[in-house]
Design a protein around this motif. Sequence first.
Motif, PDB file in Angstrom:
ATOM      1  N   GLY A 171      46.251  22.756  13.700  1.00 56.31           N
ATOM      2  CA  GLY A 171      45.502  23.970  14.389  1.00 56.31           C
ATOM      3  C   GLY A 171      46.373  24.244  15.327  1.00 56.31           C
ATOM      4  O   GLY A 171      45.850  25.478  15.889  1.00 56.31           O
ATOM      5  N   ILE A 172      47.383  23.041  15.987  1.00 58.37           N
ATOM      6  CA  ILE A 172      48.616  23.713  16.738  1.00 58.37           C
ATOM      7  C   ILE A 172      48.996  25.338  16.657  1.00 58.37           C
ATOM      8  O   ILE A 172      49.462  26.285  17.808  1.00 58.37           O
ATOM      9  N   ILE A 173      49.832  25.028  15.531  1.00 65.30           N
ATOM     10  CA  ILE A 173      50.322  26.858  14.773  1.00 65.30           C
ATOM     11  C   ILE A 173      49.340  27.530  14.904  1.00 65.30           C
ATOM     12  O   ILE A 173      50.053  28.497  15.543  1.00 65.30           O
ATOM     13  N   ASN A 176      55.487  22.119  20.652  1.00 68.78           N
ATOM     14  CA  ASN A 176      56.431  22.452  21.512  1.00 68.78           C
ATOM     15  C   ASN A 176      57.541  23.911  20.617  1.00 68.78           C
ATOM     16  O   ASN A 176      57.379  24.754  21.701  1.00 68.78           O
ATOM     17  N   VAL A 177      57.418  24.006  19.371  1.00 65.67           N
ATOM     18  CA  VAL A 177      58.036  24.626  18.944  1.00 65.67           C
ATOM     19  C   VAL A 177      56.863  26.107  19.101  1.00 65.67           C
ATOM     20  O   VAL A 177      57.426  27.384  19.459  1.00 65.67           O
ATOM     21  N   ALA A 178      56.085  25.852  18.881  1.00 67.77           N
ATOM     22  CA  ALA A 178      55.113  27.285  17.949  1.00 67.77           C
ATOM     23  C   ALA A 178      55.470  28.103  19.544  1.00 67.77           C
ATOM     24  O   ALA A 178      55.403  28.973  19.560  1.00 67.77           O
ATOM     25  N   PRO A 179      54.466  27.008  21.054  1.00 65.45           N
ATOM     26  CA  PRO A 179      54.764  28.145  21.693  1.00 65.45           C
ATOM     27  C   PRO A 179      55.281  28.696  22.569  1.00 65.45           C
ATOM     28  O   PRO A 179      56.390  30.066  22.533  1.00 65.45           O
ATOM     29  N   ALA A 180      56.911  28.091  22.192  1.00 67.46           N
ATOM     30  CA  ALA A 180      58.156  29.024  22.520  1.00 67.46           C
ATOM     31  C   ALA A 180      58.580  29.890  21.998  1.00 67.46           C
ATOM     32  O   ALA A 180      58.750  30.845  21.986  1.00 67.46           O
ATOM     33  N   LEU A 181      57.935  30.043  20.216  1.00 65.20           N
ATOM     34  CA  LEU A 181      58.287  30.462  19.123  1.00 65.20           C
ATOM     35  C   LEU A 181      57.434  32.311  19.986  1.00 65.20           C
ATOM     36  O   LEU A 181      57.149  33.391  19.624  1.00 65.20           O
ATOM     37  N   ALA A 182      56.447  31.720  19.988  1.00 66.96           N
ATOM     38  CA  ALA A 182      55.212  32.621  20.028  1.00 66.96           C
ATOM     39  C   ALA A 182      55.202  33.999  21.137  1.00 66.96           C
ATOM     40  O   ALA A 182      54.682  34.861  21.260  1.00 66.96           O
ATOM     41  N   TRP A 231      59.819   9.697  18.426  1.00 67.34           N
ATOM     42  CA  TRP A 231      59.778   9.543  17.823  1.00 67.34           C
ATOM     43  C   TRP A 231      58.258   8.970  17.130  1.00 67.34           C
ATOM     44  O   TRP A 231      57.505   8.826  16.157  1.00 67.34           O
ATOM     45  N   ASN A 232      57.587   8.850  18.265  1.00 66.48           N
ATOM     46  CA  ASN A 232      55.435   8.401  17.578  1.00 66.48           C
ATOM     47  C   ASN A 232      54.918   9.473  17.431  1.00 66.48           C
ATOM     48  O   ASN A 232      54.044   9.220  16.185  1.00 66.48           O
ATOM     49  N   VAL A 233      54.947  10.404  17.573  1.00 66.75           N
ATOM     50  CA  VAL A 233      54.095  11.339  16.962  1.00 66.75           C
ATOM     51  C   VAL A 233      54.917  12.332  16.650  1.00 66.75           C
ATOM     52  O   VAL A 233      54.362  14.187  16.940  1.00 66.75           O
ATOM     53  N   PRO A 234      55.683  12.424  15.435  1.00 66.23           N
ATOM     54  CA  PRO A 234      57.097  13.538  15.549  1.00 66.23           C
ATOM     55  C   PRO A 234      56.144  15.192  15.501  1.00 66.23           C
ATOM     56  O   PRO A 234      57.097  16.115  15.496  1.00 66.23           O
ATOM     57  N   THR A 235      55.444  14.514  13.973  1.00 64.36           N
ATOM     58  CA  THR A 235      54.785  16.433  13.416  1.00 64.36           C
ATOM     59  C   THR A 235      54.057  17.100  14.557  1.00 64.36           C
ATOM     60  O   THR A 235      54.293  18.261  15.290  1.00 64.36           O
ATOM     61  N   LEU A 236      53.259  16.436  15.248  1.00 65.23           N
ATOM     62  CA  LEU A 236      52.105  17.267  16.376  1.00 65.23           C
ATOM     63  C   LEU A 236      53.060  18.148  17.659  1.00 65.23           C
ATOM     64  O   LEU A 236      53.176  18.711  17.469  1.00 65.23           O
ATOM     65  N   LEU A 237      54.397  16.862  18.060  1.00 63.89           N
ATOM     66  CA  LEU A 237      54.792  17.367  19.531  1.00 63.89           C
ATOM     67  C   LEU A 237      55.825  19.110  18.471  1.00 63.89           C
ATOM     68  O   LEU A 237      56.136  19.322  19.929  1.00 63.89           O
TER      69      LEU A 237
END
Length: 485
Positions: free
Chosen positions: A112-114, A164-170, A154-160
């Motif tokens: 959903g975030i991506i 962070n990556v999706a807004p940076a790339l967008a 390490w606690n929620v690695p996929t979501l985090l």
Amino acid sequence: MSALDIPVARQLIDGAWVPARDQGELPVLDPANSKVIQQIARGGQADVDAAVAAARRAFPGWAATSPSERGALLGRWAALVLERVEDLARYEARDVGKPLSGGRLNAYIAQGIIAYFAGAADKLTGVTLPTRSPDYLGFTIPEPFGVCAVTLPWNVPTLLSAANVAPALAAGNTVVLKPSEVAPLGPLALAELAREAGIPPGVFNVVTGLGAEAGVALTSHPGIDHISFVGSTATGRAVMRAAADNLVPVKLELGGKSPNVVFADADLDVAIPAIVGSITENAGQNCYAGSRLLVEESIRAEVTERVVAGMQAVRLGTWDQDLDMGPLVSREQRERVLGFLEGAPGEGARVVAGGAEAEVPDEGWFVAPTVLDGVDRGMRVVREEIFGPVLAIQGFSGTAQAVELMNDTDFGLLACIWTDDVSRALHAAKQVRSGQVAVNQFHDAGVIGFPFNMQKDSGFSAGGGYAALREYTQEKAVAVRLLAR
Ligand code: NAD
């Protein structure tokens, strides 16, 4: 459809899966039985140098693509994530030790975030400014920083990773991501899907390895333009020092000690399960975990009894048993949590549930859901982030004392207020020093794009919604004088 494989002991640099240049490999362990799940590359300075160089080379081209094109590529990435939700759920659950349904929820949230930032990419605008006369024009242009370093826990690695990556790339940045060595598989799987989606080589790189090696090399690298760090407050301070040396902006999302505040008029049938869930979800290893329970004295006995019953009913099991709570992520983390529990009675706390390792077969790192009563603000279990399934109960009388106790912490991440009185809830919400407030719910369920804000020692960030896109841009101000013609 074949399984989504993560290449063994490889990291993603410039679009290719490559081994560590100098330092070999590290094992990733299964928290449920201490066995090796997979080897990862032990990245170091040379790998970070290569990844940052690739990201620098890729930056001008990526920044020059139209926002719609970037959005379309992120959209393709989101679609692949949706196709692969079950694979991602398994990586997340097994790596961290959380129940499979928790891994699945994280994978869906990441998707959903991506998708959100895919849609937001071409909606990022500057502003037009008022001028002293019609002969002038003033406006701002949001621009990417360049190469963003993202370092994660390490606690929620996929979501985090997605957050962070999706807004940076967008926003047109390129990224070098350093996931935690303890649970890197979800981020690696997500990176493979980004590669398959057609995100160009060098735009999204992943270097795996230890904090003291790859982490330090990345956050102190002169070739980066922005740091996004999610992790403990102690490491956050070190990362901020590194950022100061290179004079790059830094965004910190750190620890928490979040209170659930229960007033006498609260709907306990709604509140109690949420309070238990808030400290047992992910075995209490969430930055926003509801680790402090503040209860109005008139209902303290009833709430304590019901919370203890709720904690004792939590079913423990391995990720694939998919019960309520799994083990802690590592032996080190379990020793840390047990250290707090061993010290608590000496400080005067009473253990009213749990208090030790859980009786679960196999060699997993389980700790029983624990409730401590008789605690006060001087005790370590009240002051420090434990990051385990440990709840500390304190009583209060009236709104003023509730607010005083809510604020009696170095952290300022989330505060949850349980009451039927909207004025009381909003008074408390306005007075608490916390980046996020939830009323009659734990966390932000039901709100789309809720800013993941933080105050005090929890850091400073506006991640989560549209504001995250702004965090990954810098505004250029342009002033124009229109000459007479
Ligand atoms: P950590 O600070 O030990 O490590 C985080 C990351 O930093 C890891 O990738 C690690 O390898 C790396 N690292 C370690 N030392 C480093 C250094 N000197 N320089 C650069 N990088 C370094 O945290 P953790 O134990 O992995 O995660 C748990 C912490 O994360 C908790 O405090 C939790 O509250 C916090 N957390 C915060 C949020 C939030 O949004 N506020 C979300 C999740 C977790």
